[in-house]
Write a protein that holds these residues in place. Sequence first.
Motif, PDB file in Angstrom:
ATOM      1  N   UNK A 251      33.382   2.536  24.687  1.00 57.63           N
ATOM      2  CA  UNK A 251      33.535   2.885  23.272  1.00 57.63           C
ATOM      3  C   UNK A 251      34.988   2.732  22.820  1.00 57.63           C
ATOM      4  N   UNK A 252      35.938   3.116  23.673  1.00 54.35           N
ATOM      5  CA  UNK A 252      37.354   3.018  23.316  1.00 54.35           C
ATOM      6  C   UNK A 252      37.808   1.559  23.231  1.00 54.35           C
ATOM      7  N   UNK A 253      37.083   0.671  23.917  1.00 55.63           N
ATOM      8  CA  UNK A 253      37.435  -0.754  23.889  1.00 55.63           C
ATOM      9  C   UNK A 253      36.677  -1.517  22.806  1.00 55.63           C
ATOM     10  N   UNK A 254      35.838  -0.817  22.049  1.00 61.21           N
ATOM     11  CA  UNK A 254      34.972  -1.499  21.079  1.00 61.21           C
ATOM     12  C   UNK A 254      35.782  -2.200  19.988  1.00 61.21           C
ATOM     13  N   UNK A 255      35.252  -3.321  19.531  1.00 59.93           N
ATOM     14  CA  UNK A 255      35.888  -4.106  18.466  1.00 59.93           C
ATOM     15  C   UNK A 255      34.826  -4.586  17.486  1.00 59.93           C
ATOM     16  N   UNK A 256      35.289  -4.984  16.303  1.00 61.60           N
ATOM     17  CA  UNK A 256      34.439  -5.609  15.293  1.00 61.60           C
ATOM     18  C   UNK A 256      33.184  -4.783  14.992  1.00 61.60           C
ATOM     19  N   UNK A 257      31.971  -5.368  15.175  1.00 68.99           N
ATOM     20  CA  UNK A 257      30.741  -4.668  14.811  1.00 68.99           C
ATOM     21  C   UNK A 257      30.537  -3.405  15.648  1.00 68.99           C
ATOM     22  N   UNK A 258      30.907  -3.462  16.919  1.00 71.49           N
ATOM     23  CA  UNK A 258      30.757  -2.282  17.780  1.00 71.49           C
ATOM     24  C   UNK A 258      31.652  -1.146  17.306  1.00 71.49           C
ATOM     25  N   UNK A 259      32.884  -1.488  16.924  1.00 77.22           N
ATOM     26  CA  UNK A 259      33.822  -0.481  16.402  1.00 77.22           C
ATOM     27  C   UNK A 259      33.271   0.120  15.108  1.00 77.22           C
ATOM     28  N   UNK A 260      32.739  -0.714  14.242  1.00 85.83           N
ATOM     29  CA  UNK A 260      32.160  -0.228  12.984  1.00 85.83           C
ATOM     30  C   UNK A 260      30.971   0.688  13.242  1.00 85.83           C
ATOM     31  N   UNK A 261      30.171   0.347  14.249  1.00 84.81           N
ATOM     32  CA  UNK A 261      29.020   1.185  14.590  1.00 84.81           C
ATOM     33  C   UNK A 261      29.476   2.541  15.112  1.00 84.81           C
ATOM     34  N   UNK A 262      30.533   2.554  15.929  1.00 82.49           N
ATOM     35  CA  UNK A 262      31.090   3.811  16.434  1.00 82.49           C
ATOM     36  C   UNK A 262      31.544   4.691  15.281  1.00 82.49           C
ATOM     37  N   UNK A 263      32.300   4.110  14.351  1.00 80.53           N
ATOM     38  CA  UNK A 263      32.831   4.900  13.235  1.00 80.53           C
ATOM     39  C   UNK A 263      31.726   5.387  12.309  1.00 80.53           C
ATOM     40  N   UNK A 264      30.715   4.560  12.096  1.00 82.94           N
ATOM     41  CA  UNK A 264      29.592   4.973  11.244  1.00 82.94           C
ATOM     42  C   UNK A 264      28.845   6.138  11.888  1.00 82.94           C
ATOM     43  N   UNK A 265      28.680   6.074  13.198  1.00 81.58           N
ATOM     44  CA  UNK A 265      27.966   7.135  13.913  1.00 81.58           C
ATOM     45  C   UNK A 265      28.765   8.434  13.900  1.00 81.58           C
ATOM     46  N   UNK A 266      30.080   8.350  14.152  1.00 83.90           N
ATOM     47  CA  UNK A 266      30.902   9.573  14.175  1.00 83.90           C
ATOM     48  C   UNK A 266      31.006  10.188  12.787  1.00 83.90           C
ATOM     49  N   UNK A 267      31.055   9.346  11.737  1.00 77.60           N
ATOM     50  CA  UNK A 267      31.090   9.865  10.365  1.00 77.60           C
ATOM     51  C   UNK A 267      29.793  10.616  10.050  1.00 77.60           C
ATOM     52  N   UNK A 268      28.670  10.084  10.515  1.00 70.19           N
ATOM     53  CA  UNK A 268      27.374  10.720  10.287  1.00 70.19           C
ATOM     54  C   UNK A 268      27.294  12.058  11.032  1.00 70.19           C
ATOM     55  N   UNK A 269      27.758  12.074  12.279  1.00 66.74           N
ATOM     56  CA  UNK A 269      27.740  13.305  13.069  1.00 66.74           C
ATOM     57  C   UNK A 269      28.644  14.360  12.434  1.00 66.74           C
TER      58      UNK A 269
END
Length: 359
Positions: free
Chosen positions: A21-39
């Motif tokens: 997760x810490x190495x995520x980029x582009x779409x994966x990074x966006x998915x991480x941020x979208x998920x954390x914002x929702x949580x």
Amino acid sequence: MIPISEILNKDNFSREEIIRLLASENEDRSALFACSAKVKEENVGNIVYFRGLIEFSNICGKNCFYCGIRKGNKRANRYNLTDDEILEAARFAYESNYGSVVLQGGELEGEAFTLRIERLLHRIKELSDGRLGITLSVGEQTREVYRRWYEAGAHRYLLRIESSDRELYYKIHPRDKNHSFERRLQALYDLRDTGYQVGTGVMIGLPFQTTDHLAGDLLFMKALDIDMCGMGPYIEHADTPLWEYRDQLLPLEARFDLALKMIAVLRLMMKTINIASATALQAIDPIGREKALKIGANIIMPNITPGVYRDDYKLYENKPCTDEEAADCKNCLEARIHMSGNKIGYDQWGDSLHFKERN
């Protein structure tokens, strides 16, 4: 390789999954941020709580290799606010409906220092009729000192571990009796046993640091069962020993991005803790604190230290907002927080929901 979406659907992450997760980029990074914002939205809402920050002294008994106010820095312009100046700042926070203040200073020990903090706690409670919540961030103390301050009115304490890896800890601190990894760890347990809401945090992008270290830091915070976290990007200071390693550092933008991902992953791991949006984020990106609020942070610490002293509490270079007075900072942050889609929880302590659930 397992898709990021599968990792994000889990309740608990392995060390390897955190590194991913810490190495995520582009779409994966966006998915991480979208998920954390929702949580964040589902668990702590879109309320941001203010902690009026009073940096009351830059006199420190420690010699940490990363810090601009380290004892060995002879170029630092030392200051120590009077009790009246501290109380005036606390009064501003109270009258501005901030709900809470943070007393932060260099790490000192001794009966005179203990008594001063004890006296200030009583007086802040008096001037606010008990309505101001108080966080302390003044380093390692004995369990007895923590008890005295708790009984005087402090109920939250921030003690950053800076790195939970013992070997890395001693690369950024002197290896002597005044900088004991074991004592700092014990202090966190003492704070918890005393009854405080306990906060810790780390620097992100240090020399010698890897994503494995950072994954370990997140697992450490989860295991410690912290109530709040303050962490941000490492920014080098010219008058420190770590300055010589500046050419080995990640670019500032990469440190900033990694700090956001640390906040996002921690929000997923510990859904109801308080997470501060660090001022150091704004030192790299003009809207850095707002970006952190969007993806997981829910605490902001407006600086209410008298403006004449702000530039001297320089833990790192390019510290923002040192030329502002408390009222300027308040007006600026109000606009920024509303711009980020959040609301300010005025006149509330904003205690950690995680602490309330555990107790």
